[in-house]
Scaffold this active site. Structure first.
Site, PDB file in Angstrom:
ATOM      1  N   ASP A   6       0.863  -1.187   0.000  1.00 46.48           N
ATOM      2  CA  ASP A   6       0.000   0.000   0.000  1.00 46.48           C
ATOM      3  C   ASP A   6       0.897   1.234   0.000  1.00 46.48           C
ATOM      4  O   ASP A   6       1.492   1.578   1.019  1.00 46.48           O
ATOM      5  CB  ASP A   6      -0.907  -0.009   1.229  1.00 46.48           C
ATOM      6  N   ALA A   7       1.014   1.886  -1.150  1.00 44.73           N
ATOM      7  CA  ALA A   7       1.889   3.046  -1.296  1.00 44.73           C
ATOM      8  C   ALA A   7       1.071   4.321  -1.120  1.00 44.73           C
ATOM      9  O   ALA A   7       0.309   4.713  -2.009  1.00 44.73           O
ATOM     10  CB  ALA A   7       2.578   3.032  -2.660  1.00 44.73           C
ATOM     11  N   ASN A   9       0.883   8.564   0.399  1.00 48.45           N
ATOM     12  CA  ASN A   9       1.659   9.793   0.203  1.00 48.45           C
ATOM     13  C   ASN A   9       2.792   9.938   1.210  1.00 48.45           C
ATOM     14  O   ASN A   9       3.802  10.567   0.918  1.00 48.45           O
ATOM     15  CB  ASN A   9       0.733  11.011   0.289  1.00 48.45           C
ATOM     16  N   ASP A 110      -6.580   3.630  -2.296  1.00 45.53           N
ATOM     17  CA  ASP A 110      -6.719   3.288  -0.877  1.00 45.53           C
ATOM     18  C   ASP A 110      -8.163   3.432  -0.416  1.00 45.53           C
ATOM     19  O   ASP A 110      -8.659   2.608   0.379  1.00 45.53           O
ATOM     20  CB  ASP A 110      -5.785   4.154  -0.021  1.00 45.53           C
ATOM     21  N   THR A 187       1.061  28.595  25.981  1.00 46.12           N
ATOM     22  CA  THR A 187       1.052  28.445  24.523  1.00 46.12           C
ATOM     23  C   THR A 187       0.971  26.999  24.089  1.00 46.12           C
ATOM     24  O   THR A 187       0.169  26.640  23.210  1.00 46.12           O
ATOM     25  CB  THR A 187       2.315  29.096  23.922  1.00 46.12           C
TER      26      THR A 187
END
EC number: 2.7.1.33
Length: 260
Positions: A6-7, A9, A110, A187
């Site tokens: 499963d390639a 991003n 996908d 913060t």
């Protein structure tokens, strides 16, 4: 055993699957320039570490949303495993589900594979949320037809954009805030609240709107590496399936070979 690839991003996931059970899985950062030889050296070492050999692989199936990565993955299969790989959505590995959208050719591999697996595992109407580079929300009806969905920035992308655009904000880890308070006192805590609780609010809000539009009871199935990050703080998920894409690829493989 099947080698399912499963390639995505961000990462390429390699998994060995036998009889529907995932025996091992590994991931490497996606780089379209990575050659078949580089993949082979890396993967051979990992196979050996878990007492597997290349000869244990009896077939290869690939799903990719990175077109430039496909050639080298095909070469990996042909050169080092001696198989012509199946490509998800093509030839013998056609989806077998109806893509009821305006541009069916543009649906990511996908997402289609996730729907196939989710429909097999969870009958009825469903919403599949995949926490990846992008966070996708996909709707399938009770027949298994893909009806459309939503693409939103992934939580890592959201945090990267915030830190990049605001010079004084530090890079923080993506994790649940220390308390359930949504009024930060410094913060870093304010950033944690904004990213984490803001993301949960987005998930819950979009799912509520999708369910109202579907108009029938719908299960919500989560997948992707970050799905478990939100599990304890929201009741929106009916199930978490960490390996949904790999399971879908294995189902595609089985279907293709039963049809032979």
């Amino acid at each position: 055993m099947l080698l399912a690839i499963d390639a995505g991003n961000t990462n390429v996931v390699f998994a060995l699957v036998e009889g529907g059970t995932i025996k091992a899985r590994w991931r490497i950062a996606t780089d379209a320039r990575r050659t078949a030889d580089e993949y082979a050296v890396w993967l051979s070492q990992l196979l050996a570490l878990e007492d597997f050999q290349r000869s244990d692989v009896s077939g290869v199936i690939i799903a990719t949303v990175v077109p430039r990565a496909l050639h080298n993955l095909q070469t990996l299969s042909r050169k080092y495993f001696k198989f012509e790989p199946l490509i998800a959505g093509q030839g013998a590995a056609e989806w077998g589900i109806r893509l009821d959208v305006e541009e069916p050719h543009a649906v990511g591999a996908d997402r289609a594979v996730n729907i196939i697996a989710a429909h097999a595992l969870h009958p009825g109407d469903k919403i599949v949320i995949d926490f990846g580079t992008a966070t996708t929300f996909d709707v399938a009806d009770f027949t298994g037809a893909y009806k459309g969905g939503i693409i939103a920035p992934g939580i890592n992308l959201s945090l990267d954009a915030l830190v990049t655009a605001a010079a004084k904000l530090p890079r923080i880890a993506i994790e649940a805030p220390a308390t359930n308070s949504v009024i930060g006192r410094d913060t870093v805590s304010q950033m944690h609240i904004g990213i984490y609780w803001g993301y949960i609010a987005m998930i819950e809000g979009l799912v509520a709107r999708m369910k109202a539009e579907i108009g029938r009871p719908s299960k919500v199935i989560a997948t992707g590496g970050l799905a478990t990050l939100f599990e304890k703080q929201t009741q929106v998920f009916d199930a978490i399936e960490p390996d949904l894409t790999i399971q879908g690829l294995a189902m595609l493989w089985e279907r293709a070979h039963i049809a032979e």
